[in-house]
Structure formats: structure tokens, C-alpha cells
Design an enzyme around this catalytic site. Structure first.
Site, PDB file in Angstrom:
ATOM      1  N   ALA A  55       0.822  -1.206   0.000  1.00 55.06           N
ATOM      2  CA  ALA A  55       0.000   0.000   0.000  1.00 55.06           C
ATOM      3  C   ALA A  55       0.863   1.265   0.000  1.00 55.06           C
ATOM      4  O   ALA A  55       1.984   1.255   0.498  1.00 55.06           O
ATOM      5  CB  ALA A  55      -0.897  -0.005   1.237  1.00 55.06           C
ATOM      6  N   HIS A  56       0.297   2.338  -0.560  1.00 58.01           N
ATOM      7  CA  HIS A  56       0.928   3.672  -0.572  1.00 58.01           C
ATOM      8  C   HIS A  56       2.296   3.659  -1.255  1.00 58.01           C
ATOM      9  O   HIS A  56       3.169   4.447  -0.904  1.00 58.01           O
ATOM     10  CB  HIS A  56       1.076   4.238   0.851  1.00 58.01           C
ATOM     11  N   ARG A  57       2.495   2.712  -2.149  1.00 59.53           N
ATOM     12  CA  ARG A  57       3.779   2.573  -2.866  1.00 59.53           C
ATOM     13  C   ARG A  57       4.952   2.295  -1.931  1.00 59.53           C
ATOM     14  O   ARG A  57       6.111   2.528  -2.283  1.00 59.53           O
ATOM     15  CB  ARG A  57       4.070   3.800  -3.752  1.00 59.53           C
ATOM     16  N   LEU A  58       4.663   1.815  -0.728  1.00 57.70           N
ATOM     17  CA  LEU A  58       5.759   1.436   0.174  1.00 57.70           C
ATOM     18  C   LEU A  58       6.099  -0.022  -0.125  1.00 57.70           C
ATOM     19  O   LEU A  58       5.855  -0.926   0.677  1.00 57.70           O
ATOM     20  CB  LEU A  58       5.336   1.621   1.642  1.00 57.70           C
ATOM     21  N   HIS A  59       6.593  -0.254  -1.327  1.00 58.97           N
ATOM     22  CA  HIS A  59       6.831  -1.618  -1.783  1.00 58.97           C
ATOM     23  C   HIS A  59       7.918  -2.272  -0.944  1.00 58.97           C
ATOM     24  O   HIS A  59       8.733  -1.594  -0.323  1.00 58.97           O
ATOM     25  CB  HIS A  59       7.245  -1.613  -3.256  1.00 58.97           C
TER      26      HIS A  59
END
Ligand SMILES: Cc1cc2nc3c(=O)[nH]c(=O)nc-3n(C[C@H](O)[C@H](O)[C@H](O)COP(=O)(O)O)c2cc1C
Length: 192
Positions: A169-173
Site C-alpha cells: 500500500a501507498h507505494r511502500l513496496h
């Protein structure tokens, strides 16, 4: 946390085999030529385990020029619907004749004849020439088994680095990187 990248590969691959609609075993294979030109194309994974990742191809193709024993290569799996990527870097070796023969024998007869008919990566004057060559091979092997062509076989990529990328989520890969060391695999976490 497990430091066995192969167990994690198995788990992700199994999930991809079950859920991806097409070619879940497709991977990009990147090679580098003698004059340092990188090139990349898709191939299919046909075997894997702690000793490496195996694919099959024409050993006279363009890619084969780059696949001399010990050459450095990279592989990339991308499973779009799972939002996952696995990135592998390592070196390549020929698969044995016995292994290549055994896999070739499992291929559909059409694919076996296609391997005889195809001069992969060589220009052809017309598609009809290719089709005529296929018919020629069909007649040649009529009534018997199709042996593996001498110019066709497997390659095994022995990994030195394997990186697992998972969308979050939220590009917190999340990236888990495994690096082969003399003492075994070491693991680190990377952030985007
Ligand atoms: C999904 C997919 C899977 C492919 N699998 C293979 C394969 O397993 N072996 C192969 O030789 N070519 C395969 N190809 C074709 C290659 O991408 C490539 O066009 C061909 O091997 C010639 O590459 P080269 O000129 O770099 O040698 C596949 C193509 C696609 C799109």
C-alpha cells in the site's frame, strides 16, 4: 525469517502457476554481447531448484552467442495480477545432453518438428520457406520418434542474487534481496 530464497521462489511460483491466466512460467532473459550490447527477450522456465533455473532454446540463436559458459545473465519474472516481481542475476551453463533429451521428449510432436525447422534469429525470405521446412521435417521423421536437434538444448542459470519485489500500500513496496556468500545465502531488506 527464512534465508532460503528457493523456498520463497517455490511459494511465489506455485501461486503464480495457480492464478496467472497466461504463461506464468514466462521470464525475461537479459544477456550481454561481446561488444557489451545488452538484449532481452522472453523465454519459458522449464525447470528450477537450488541448482538453478532452466530454459531451452536454439543454441545457434542470437541469444546463444551471448550464452557462453560462465556468461553473466539476468532473469525477470513479473506476475501482473499478483503485483510481484522476482529478479535474478547469475551465470549460465549448458544443461546436460541427458537433461535436454529428457525435456525434448516431453514436448508435443509439433514443437519437436518446429525445433528442427527453425533457424532461430536467422532472417528468412518468406514465411512459406519456414512452413516448407516444417513439412520437410514432418516427412523426414514420419513414423518414428523425433530426436533432439543438435542445435537445440537447455541452459541453467546459477543465481548469485535473487530479489523478491512485492507491491504494498501507498507505494511502500517491499524488496527482499538474497545474495549468495561463501557461507550460504545472506538476506537484506531494501526499500523503494
Ligand atoms: C511468452 C514467450 C515465451 C517464449 N519462450 C521461449 C523459449 O522458451 N525459448 C525460446 O527460444 N524462445 C522463446 N520465446 C521467443 C523469444 O522471446 C525470442 O523471440 C527468440 O528466442 C529469439 O531470441 P534471440 O534472437 O534473442 O535469440 C518466447 C517468447 C514469448 C513472448
Amino acid at each position: 525469517m527464512s534465508t532460503d530464497p528457493f523456498a520463497l521462489f517455490d511459494a511465489w511460483y506455485r501461486e503464480a502457476r495457480e492464478t496467472e491466466p497466461n504463461d506464468s512460467n514466462a521470464m525475461a532473459l537479459a544477456t550481454v554481447s561481446a561488444d557489451l550490447q545488452p538484449s532481452v527477450r522472453m523465454v519459458l522456465l522449464k525447470g528450477h531448484g537450488p541448482d538453478g533455473f532452466v530454459f531451452y532454446t536454439n543454441r545457434e540463436s542470437r541469444k546463444a552467442q551471448d550464452l557462453h559458459p560462465g556468461a553473466r545473465v539476468a532473469l525477470l519474472f513479473h506476475w501482473k495480477s499478483l503485483r510481484r516481481q522476482i529478479r535474478i542475476e547469475g551465470s549460465v551453463a549448458l544443461a546436460s545432453d541427458a537433461e535436454s533429451d529428457a525435456y525434448f521428449a516431453t514436448r508435443a510432436r509439433d514443437s519437436q518438428l518446429g525445433a528442427w525447422a527453425s533457424d532461430q534469429s536467422q532472417p528468412l525470405d518468406a514465411r512459406a520457406t519456414f512452413e516448407a521446412r516444417y513439412e520437410e521435417m514432418r516427412a523426414r521423421f514420419e513414423g518414428g520418434d523425433v530426436p533432439r536437434p543438435p542445435h537445440w538444448g537447455g541452459y541453467r542459470v546459477t543465481p548469485a542474487r535473487i530479489e523478491f519485489w512485492q507491491d504494498r500500500a501507498h507505494r511502500l513496496h517491499e524488496r527482499r534481496l538474497f545474495v549468495r556468500t561463501p557461507g550460504g545465502w545472506a538476506e537484506g531488506l531494501l526499500y523503494p
